[in-house]
Design an enzyme around this catalytic site. Sequence first.
Site, PDB file in Angstrom:
ATOM      1  N   ASP A   6     -12.734 -54.583  68.790  1.00  0.00           N
ATOM      2  CA  ASP A   6     -12.931 -55.461  69.943  1.00  0.00           C
ATOM      3  C   ASP A   6     -13.401 -56.863  69.561  1.00  0.00           C
ATOM      4  OD1 ASP A   6     -12.179 -53.418  71.709  1.00  0.00           O
ATOM      5  OD2 ASP A   6     -14.200 -52.595  71.685  1.00  0.00           O
ATOM      6  N   CYS A  46      -9.547 -46.419  67.579  1.00  0.00           N
ATOM      7  CA  CYS A  46     -10.518 -46.347  66.493  1.00  0.00           C
ATOM      8  C   CYS A  46     -10.267 -45.278  65.429  1.00  0.00           C
ATOM      9  CB  CYS A  46     -11.922 -46.216  67.060  1.00  0.00           C
ATOM     10  SG  CYS A  46     -12.146 -44.864  68.221  1.00  0.00           S
ATOM     11  N   LYS A  98     -20.625 -45.904  64.316  1.00  0.00           N
ATOM     12  CA  LYS A  98     -19.951 -44.691  64.773  1.00  0.00           C
ATOM     13  C   LYS A  98     -18.540 -44.666  64.199  1.00  0.00           C
ATOM     14  CE  LYS A  98     -18.258 -46.649  69.037  1.00  0.00           C
ATOM     15  NZ  LYS A  98     -18.218 -46.638  70.444  1.00  0.00           N
ATOM     16  N   HIS A 100     -16.263 -41.602  64.654  1.00  0.00           N
ATOM     17  CA  HIS A 100     -15.341 -40.717  65.371  1.00  0.00           C
ATOM     18  C   HIS A 100     -14.337 -40.071  64.422  1.00  0.00           C
ATOM     19  CE1 HIS A 100     -16.767 -41.855  69.317  1.00  0.00           C
ATOM     20  NE2 HIS A 100     -16.606 -43.123  69.006  1.00  0.00           N
TER      21      HIS A 100
END
Length: 116
Positions: A6, A46, A98, A100
């Site tokens: 982003d 992501c 993070k 994921h």
Amino acid sequence: MIYAGDMGYGDLNCQNPNSTIPTLNLDQLAAEGMRFSDARSSSGICSPSRFALLTGTYHWRRQHGIVDAFGKPFFLATDITLPQVLKNKGYTTVCIGKWHLGWDWEFKFEATCQPV
């Protein structure tokens, strides 16, 4: 290596002097380090894009979606990652944030707090 989601190309002052976001530390890193200004991602989401960056493998060879927080990991034990290659060459690596990419380890200490 800083991998950010982003963030637009023009958000950093070093790439856009008219940016209204103060990015002094990132601008200094860009001036003193190596900056890549033309890159591609195999995915716009992501988990797959991180997997591709870390392994050099197209994400679609494994899956296409975001890995759930406690989901099956994206990686196989045989996968070689960029941090492993760098460590073998004497670099110190760290992961912050993070990812994921799956959760397949056991807790060293189980939670002892009880909900109120």
